[in-house]
Design a protein around this motif. Structure first.
Motif, PDB file in Angstrom:
ATOM      1  N   GLU A  73       0.829  -1.207   0.000  1.00 27.84           N
ATOM      2  CA  GLU A  73       0.000   0.000   0.000  1.00 27.84           C
ATOM      3  C   GLU A  73       0.866   1.260   0.000  1.00 27.84           C
ATOM      4  OE1 GLU A  73      -3.105   2.323   2.940  1.00 27.84           O
ATOM      5  OE2 GLU A  73      -2.969   0.143   3.112  1.00 27.84           O
ATOM      6  N   LEU A  74       1.913   1.268   0.828  1.00 30.12           N
ATOM      7  CA  LEU A  74       2.779   2.449   0.908  1.00 30.12           C
ATOM      8  C   LEU A  74       3.549   2.688  -0.390  1.00 30.12           C
ATOM      9  CD1 LEU A  74       4.123   2.036   4.550  1.00 30.12           C
ATOM     10  CD2 LEU A  74       2.565   3.806   3.711  1.00 30.12           C
ATOM     11  N   THR A  75       4.049   1.632  -1.020  1.00 28.64           N
ATOM     12  CA  THR A  75       4.798   1.823  -2.263  1.00 28.64           C
ATOM     13  C   THR A  75       3.876   2.252  -3.400  1.00 28.64           C
ATOM     14  OG1 THR A  75       4.732  -0.564  -2.681  1.00 28.64           O
ATOM     15  CG2 THR A  75       6.735   0.312  -1.679  1.00 28.64           C
ATOM     16  N   ALA A  76       2.638   1.776  -3.400  1.00 30.52           N
ATOM     17  CA  ALA A  76       1.673   2.222  -4.411  1.00 30.52           C
ATOM     18  C   ALA A  76       1.382   3.704  -4.228  1.00 30.52           C
ATOM     19  CB  ALA A  76       0.381   1.412  -4.316  1.00 30.52           C
ATOM     20  N   LYS A  77       1.202   4.131  -2.988  1.00 28.94           N
ATOM     21  CA  LYS A  77       0.950   5.545  -2.708  1.00 28.94           C
ATOM     22  C   LYS A  77       2.159   6.396  -3.087  1.00 28.94           C
ATOM     23  CE  LYS A  77      -0.686   8.673   0.862  1.00 28.94           C
ATOM     24  NZ  LYS A  77      -1.231   8.800   2.216  1.00 28.94           N
ATOM     25  N   LEU A  78       3.356   5.911  -2.780  1.00 29.24           N
ATOM     26  CA  LEU A  78       4.582   6.627  -3.130  1.00 29.24           C
ATOM     27  C   LEU A  78       4.714   6.758  -4.639  1.00 29.24           C
ATOM     28  CD1 LEU A  78       7.159   7.984  -2.121  1.00 29.24           C
ATOM     29  CD2 LEU A  78       8.254   5.733  -2.146  1.00 29.24           C
ATOM     30  N   SER A  79       4.372   5.717  -5.364  1.00 30.84           N
ATOM     31  CA  SER A  79       4.416   5.759  -6.825  1.00 30.84           C
ATOM     32  C   SER A  79       3.481   6.839  -7.363  1.00 30.84           C
ATOM     33  CB  SER A  79       4.041   4.396  -7.396  1.00 30.84           C
ATOM     34  OG  SER A  79       4.055   4.430  -8.802  1.00 30.84           O
ATOM     35  N   GLU A  80       2.278   6.932  -6.803  1.00 32.95           N
ATOM     36  CA  GLU A  80       1.325   7.983  -7.201  1.00 32.95           C
ATOM     37  C   GLU A  80       1.906   9.361  -6.908  1.00 32.95           C
ATOM     38  OE1 GLU A  80      -2.529   7.523  -5.361  1.00 32.95           O
ATOM     39  OE2 GLU A  80      -2.553   5.382  -5.799  1.00 32.95           O
ATOM     40  N   GLN A  81       2.540   9.513  -5.751  1.00 32.55           N
ATOM     41  CA  GLN A  81       3.115  10.804  -5.380  1.00 32.55           C
ATOM     42  C   GLN A  81       4.275  11.175  -6.291  1.00 32.55           C
ATOM     43  OE1 GLN A  81       3.843  10.025  -1.204  1.00 32.55           O
ATOM     44  NE2 GLN A  81       1.870  10.893  -0.612  1.00 32.55           N
ATOM     45  N   PHE A  82       5.099  10.200  -6.667  1.00 32.50           N
ATOM     46  CA  PHE A  82       6.191  10.458  -7.609  1.00 32.50           C
ATOM     47  C   PHE A  82       5.631  10.929  -8.953  1.00 32.50           C
ATOM     48  CE2 PHE A  82       9.525   7.408  -5.595  1.00 32.50           C
ATOM     49  CZ  PHE A  82       9.933   8.408  -4.726  1.00 32.50           C
ATOM     50  N   SER A  83       4.575  10.270  -9.406  1.00 33.08           N
ATOM     51  CA  SER A  83       3.958  10.640 -10.671  1.00 33.08           C
ATOM     52  C   SER A  83       3.457  12.082 -10.614  1.00 33.08           C
ATOM     53  CB  SER A  83       2.811   9.683 -10.992  1.00 33.08           C
ATOM     54  OG  SER A  83       2.176  10.062 -12.176  1.00 33.08           O
ATOM     55  N   LYS A  84       2.764  12.425  -9.549  1.00 33.07           N
ATOM     56  CA  LYS A  84       2.246  13.786  -9.378  1.00 33.07           C
ATOM     57  C   LYS A  84       3.403  14.781  -9.299  1.00 33.07           C
ATOM     58  CE  LYS A  84      -0.964  16.848  -8.561  1.00 33.07           C
ATOM     59  NZ  LYS A  84      -1.873  17.298  -9.592  1.00 33.07           N
ATOM     60  N   SER A  85       4.466  14.406  -8.604  1.00 37.99           N
ATOM     61  CA  SER A  85       5.642  15.260  -8.488  1.00 37.99           C
ATOM     62  C   SER A  85       6.247  15.538  -9.867  1.00 37.99           C
ATOM     63  CB  SER A  85       6.682  14.597  -7.588  1.00 37.99           C
ATOM     64  OG  SER A  85       7.884  15.326  -7.579  1.00 37.99           O
ATOM     65  N   ASN A  86       6.344  14.489 -10.703  1.00 42.79           N
ATOM     66  CA  ASN A  86       6.886  14.656 -12.053  1.00 42.79           C
ATOM     67  C   ASN A  86       6.010  15.593 -12.887  1.00 42.79           C
ATOM     68  OD1 ASN A  86       9.058  12.989 -11.522  1.00 42.79           O
ATOM     69  ND2 ASN A  86       8.046  11.156 -12.294  1.00 42.79           N
ATOM     70  N   GLN A  87       4.685  15.444 -12.761  1.00 45.86           N
ATOM     71  CA  GLN A  87       3.767  16.321 -13.488  1.00 45.86           C
ATOM     72  C   GLN A  87       3.946  17.772 -13.057  1.00 45.86           C
ATOM     73  OE1 GLN A  87      -0.130  14.771 -12.671  1.00 45.86           O
ATOM     74  NE2 GLN A  87       0.168  12.923 -13.895  1.00 45.86           N
ATOM     75  N   LEU A  88       4.047  17.988 -11.759  1.00 37.52           N
ATOM     76  CA  LEU A  88       4.218  19.348 -11.249  1.00 37.52           C
ATOM     77  C   LEU A  88       5.555  19.948 -11.684  1.00 37.52           C
ATOM     78  CD1 LEU A  88       2.761  18.922  -7.644  1.00 37.52           C
ATOM     79  CD2 LEU A  88       1.709  20.136  -9.567  1.00 37.52           C
ATOM     80  N   GLU A  89       6.604  19.122 -11.687  1.00 37.70           N
ATOM     81  CA  GLU A  89       7.914  19.589 -12.130  1.00 37.70           C
ATOM     82  C   GLU A  89       7.861  20.052 -13.580  1.00 37.70           C
ATOM     83  OE1 GLU A  89      12.413  17.861 -12.833  1.00 37.70           O
ATOM     84  OE2 GLU A  89      11.065  16.800 -11.452  1.00 37.70           O
ATOM     85  N   GLU A  90       7.215  19.260 -14.432  1.00 40.16           N
ATOM     86  CA  GLU A  90       7.092  19.636 -15.840  1.00 40.16           C
ATOM     87  C   GLU A  90       6.289  20.931 -15.998  1.00 40.16           C
ATOM     88  OE1 GLU A  90       8.796  18.415 -18.390  1.00 40.16           O
ATOM     89  OE2 GLU A  90       9.750  17.170 -16.852  1.00 40.16           O
ATOM     90  N   GLU A  91       5.243  21.085 -15.217  1.00 41.23           N
ATOM     91  CA  GLU A  91       4.425  22.294 -15.271  1.00 41.23           C
ATOM     92  C   GLU A  91       5.230  23.520 -14.829  1.00 41.23           C
ATOM     93  OE1 GLU A  91       0.257  23.851 -13.357  1.00 41.23           O
ATOM     94  OE2 GLU A  91       0.453  21.711 -13.757  1.00 41.23           O
ATOM     95  N   ILE A  92       6.028  23.366 -13.806  1.00 41.66           N
ATOM     96  CA  ILE A  92       6.869  24.469 -13.339  1.00 41.66           C
ATOM     97  C   ILE A  92       7.880  24.854 -14.409  1.00 41.66           C
ATOM     98  CG2 ILE A  92       8.674  25.086 -11.668  1.00 41.66           C
ATOM     99  CD1 ILE A  92       7.086  23.384  -9.602  1.00 41.66           C
ATOM    100  N   LYS A  93       8.522  23.854 -15.027  1.00 44.80           N
ATOM    101  CA  LYS A  93       9.494  24.126 -16.082  1.00 44.80           C
ATOM    102  C   LYS A  93       8.828  24.863 -17.245  1.00 44.80           C
ATOM    103  CE  LYS A  93      12.647  20.265 -15.246  1.00 44.80           C
ATOM    104  NZ  LYS A  93      13.175  19.001 -15.772  1.00 44.80           N
ATOM    105  N   LYS A  94       7.626  24.412 -17.616  1.00 47.51           N
ATOM    106  CA  LYS A  94       6.883  25.039 -18.713  1.00 47.51           C
ATOM    107  C   LYS A  94       6.571  26.497 -18.373  1.00 47.51           C
ATOM    108  CE  LYS A  94       2.328  24.717 -20.680  1.00 47.51           C
ATOM    109  NZ  LYS A  94       1.067  24.006 -20.602  1.00 47.51           N
TER     110      LYS A  94
END
Length: 103
Positions: A73-94
């Motif tokens: 459960e924790l690794t699945a949640k962490l994976s979701e958070q990493f994905s969201k983090s990557n999306q936010l990083e790309e948005e900030i760069k843009k």
């Protein structure tokens, strides 16, 4: 992480200190909170006073959930958070690029 002490936390620390000093209390070591270490024990640890060597950590209650299930459960949640983090990083760069700054 920095923890801000509440008035209750401060009172607990004060009461424990006064109890330890034998001022109206009956001091007892509390795992994860306080311990009155004897000098022999401190000498054994080369006078190192890091609290974790003496106080330890509080025992956790067993919630009955197997470790493997918790980790899944924790690794699945962490994976979701990493994905969201990557999306936010790309948005900030843009957004930075749109105002003339590139990372």
């Amino acid at each position: 992480a920095l923890r801000e002490l509440t008035p209750d936390d401060i009172q607990k620390i004060s009461d424990t200190y006064h109890s330890w000093r034998n001022e109206g209390g009956n001091y007892q070591d509390q795992q994860g909170f306080c311990k009155s270490a004897k000098i022999d024990e401190i000498i054994k640890h080369d006078y190192i006073l890091t609290p974790g060597r003496y106080v330890g950590i509080e025992d956790e209650e067993d919630d009955g959930i197997p470790f493997e299930d918790k980790m899944a459960e924790l690794t699945a949640k962490l994976s979701e958070q990493f994905s969201k983090s990557n999306q936010l990083e790309e948005e900030i760069k843009k957004n930075l690029k749109s105002i003339g700054f590139e990372i």
